[in-house]
Design a protein around this motif. Structure first.
Motif, PDB file in Angstrom:
ATOM      1  N   UNK A 281      27.707 -43.056 -28.628  1.00 36.09           N
ATOM      2  CA  UNK A 281      29.072 -43.034 -27.558  1.00 36.09           C
ATOM      3  C   UNK A 281      28.541 -43.726 -25.960  1.00 36.09           C
ATOM      4  N   UNK A 282      27.464 -43.415 -25.502  1.00 33.77           N
ATOM      5  CA  UNK A 282      27.663 -44.426 -24.136  1.00 33.77           C
ATOM      6  C   UNK A 282      27.018 -45.510 -24.783  1.00 33.77           C
TER       7      UNK A 282
ATOM      8  N   UNK B   8      37.202 -45.979 -24.209  1.00 36.52           N
ATOM      9  CA  UNK B   8      36.299 -45.004 -24.191  1.00 36.52           C
ATOM     10  C   UNK B   8      35.995 -45.046 -25.904  1.00 36.52           C
ATOM     11  N   UNK B   9      35.230 -44.294 -26.446  1.00 34.77           N
ATOM     12  CA  UNK B   9      34.354 -44.761 -27.512  1.00 34.77           C
ATOM     13  C   UNK B   9      34.501 -43.362 -28.221  1.00 34.77           C
TER      14      UNK B   9
ATOM     15  N   UNK C 285      36.699 -47.824 -30.247  1.00 40.85           N
ATOM     16  CA  UNK C 285      35.797 -47.945 -31.607  1.00 40.85           C
ATOM     17  C   UNK C 285      35.836 -46.281 -31.574  1.00 40.85           C
ATOM     18  N   UNK C 286      35.678 -45.505 -33.308  1.00 37.84           N
ATOM     19  CA  UNK C 286      35.592 -44.117 -33.515  1.00 37.84           C
ATOM     20  C   UNK C 286      34.627 -44.490 -34.612  1.00 37.84           C
ATOM     21  N   UNK C 287      32.975 -44.261 -34.906  1.00 35.21           N
ATOM     22  CA  UNK C 287      32.370 -44.423 -35.162  1.00 35.21           C
ATOM     23  C   UNK C 287      32.535 -43.005 -36.670  1.00 35.21           C
TER      24      UNK C 287
ATOM     25  N   UNK D 146      28.654 -42.083 -41.345  1.00 35.51           N
ATOM     26  CA  UNK D 146      28.248 -43.001 -42.212  1.00 35.51           C
ATOM     27  C   UNK D 146      27.892 -44.409 -41.576  1.00 35.51           C
ATOM     28  N   UNK D 147      29.432 -44.664 -40.489  1.00 39.24           N
ATOM     29  CA  UNK D 147      29.185 -46.351 -40.071  1.00 39.24           C
ATOM     30  C   UNK D 147      28.610 -46.184 -38.686  1.00 39.24           C
ATOM     31  N   UNK D 148      27.600 -44.808 -37.997  1.00 42.15           N
ATOM     32  CA  UNK D 148      26.480 -44.729 -37.542  1.00 42.15           C
ATOM     33  C   UNK D 148      25.814 -45.738 -36.482  1.00 42.15           C
TER      34      UNK D 148
END
Length: 470
Positions: free
Chosen positions: A146-147, A137-138, A156-158, A161-163
């Motif tokens: 996400x995919x 899961x992201x 991971x959860x972005x 800013x962090x993308x």
């Protein structure tokens, strides 16, 4: 918006192995013509034996033995992906199946209901594990990111800013570009998306199809991505095929419990219940044996549905060995949960009335359990009837009525009781030759009991006892 990607890492294997009792048994999935069967997927136990995808089945059997073989069925893979999409529909109104073996959920609008993302994610993982599906899961600001991040990350959860930083770290081979484009970029010495993003866009656009730039812009959120919206089916159907003949009811309980759990997940996703469903036992040479299962009210509690289905199944004499078990529920009515008090007074070891009622009906038969129902008739002898639907008696007006009515009225031994209320005159029954004219009283006898009595309207005769109040 925020999107969660649930990547189903071994969907084909999970769809087969979840119906088997022995999860630790080595298992391989094969496909191809009969003369050249190729292994498409292996579970960890089979991998430890030295088996791997791409081997021929003949080579695998020459290498080792003791592993189970099942068909790699693309239709079944699609079935399980749609089943999990129906399960995910309870968490989001926008579920997409545009990517194979993955679910995309828009969860921004669901956080207020299911809590902050860590709690939400934990619930998703718990239910997926209970259903028997491996996953990653992201969470990302757009579905494409996400995919693709789910290819190399789990948990991971972005945010926005962090993308870009996380997308730049992606290997080009795992970022979703076609295989020929990946090979051409590899020959140029490009391994990471970051190396690709620093190239001049016009040069990149001339050397490669425009889809490359569009895909990169989609990953970074510069281009919107339109996804299809999954709509769950209006009926449920599932089937488990056995790899051996089943000759007793006990061996059917494990697949039955799995089917009921799948039915519960489907019902919860559609926010509905089930009142009738059908079990079908498939045989080799006989027609399938149908086992109808009916309930008095729509339900979706897993244990209740399993207990009722098990009771119906155990009453059946198997006419032949069973090769497969099928469950179908074509009608899915709305489900209204039972209202409960804030403080549960029921002891933990006792069962709710609804569950006990259904278990008794399943074990004893539909006609063996009945309740009372009110009838619109003022005469006490005709104001109630037995009800095989299991309903409870309800008074049709607000006047007090005793909980215990005598079969036949009898003279009251207390000749001078204390009258609490009355008289209440009842004159009825002229249309069916049961005409009566009585004055009813609520009285208290000398020993303190409350009774419901009557006497003739002219005051003649003794008080006749009709019933007792609790």
């Amino acid at each position: 918006m925020r999107w969660a990607c649930i990547l189903l890492t071994q969907l084909a294997l999970d769809g087969v192995s979840r119906s088997r009792d022995d999860q630790a048994q080595p298992l391989v999935l094969v496909a191809g013509p009969a003369q050249r069967r190729i292994i498409r997927a292996v579970n960890p136990a089979a991998r430890q034996l030295g088996l791997k995808p791409g081997q021929t089945l003949i080579a695998a059997q020459a290498l080792t033995s003791g592993f189970a073989v099942a068909e790699y069925d693309q239709q079944q893979i699609d079935h399980w992906q749609h089943f999990l999409a129906a399960w995910a529909y309870r968490f989001s109104s926008h579920v997409s199946l545009d990517y194979p073996r993955a679910l995309l959920l828009e969860i921004e609008s669901s956080l207020g209901l299911f809590g902050p993302w860590p709690r939400f994610e934990e619930r998703l993982r718990t239910e997926l594990t209970e259903l028997g599906f491996q996953h990653r899961i992201v969470l990302a600001p757009n579905p494409a990111a996400a995919r693709m991040l789910a290819n190399v990350h789990d948990g991971l959860a972005v945010d926005d800013v962090a993308l870009r930083r996380e997308v730049e770290r992606l290997p080009i081979s795992r970022c979703g570009l076609p295989a020929d484009i990946v090979s051409a970029l590899a020959r140029m010495g490009l391994r990471r998306v970051k190396q690709l993003l620093v190239l001049p866009r016009d040069t990149l656009g001339r050397r490669f199809p425009k889809d490359v730039l569009w895909h990169l812009d989609t990953l970074l959120g510069h281009q919107p991505l339109a996804l299809g919206n999954f709509q769950p089916a209006d009926e449920f159907a599932a089937r488990i095929e056995f790899n051996f003949e089943v000759n007793n009811h006990q061996a059917l309980l494990f697949p039955l419990r799995r089917l009921i759990a799948d039915l519960h997940a489907f019902l919860a996703g559609r926010d509905c219940g089930v009142q009738q469903f059908m079990l079908a036992l498939e045989h080799r040479s006989l027609a399938a044996t149908a086992v109808p299962v009916g309930l008095l009210t729509p339900e979706r509690d897993t244990q209740l549905l399993f207990d009722v289905a098990r009771g119906r199944l155990e009453q059946l004499q198997l006419p032949a060995p069973v090769l497969a078990l099928r469950l179908s529920a074509p009608n899915l009515p709305d489900f209204v949960p039972q209202s409960q008090t804030l403080f549960v007074e029921r002891p933990q070891q006792s069962q709710p009335w609804e569950q006990l009622r259904e278990r008794l009906r399943a074990r004893l038969g539909d006609q063996a359990v009945y309740g009372l129902a009110a009838v619109a008739d003022h005469r006490p002898e005709h104001s109630w009837c037995t009800d095989v639907t299991g309903g409870r008696a309800e008074q049709h007006d607000g006047r007090p009525r005793p909980g215990w009515l005598l079969t036949e009225p009898q003279p009251l031994n207390d000749l001078v009781p204390e009258i609490i209320a009355g008289p209440e005159r009842i004159e009825s029954g002229w249309w069916d030759a049961g005409d009566l004219r009585r004055d009813y009283y609520l009285v208290r006898t000398r020993d303190g009991r409350r009774a419901w009595v009557w006497r003739a309207v002219d005051g003649s005769g003794p008080f006749m006892l009709q019933g007792w109040f609790a």
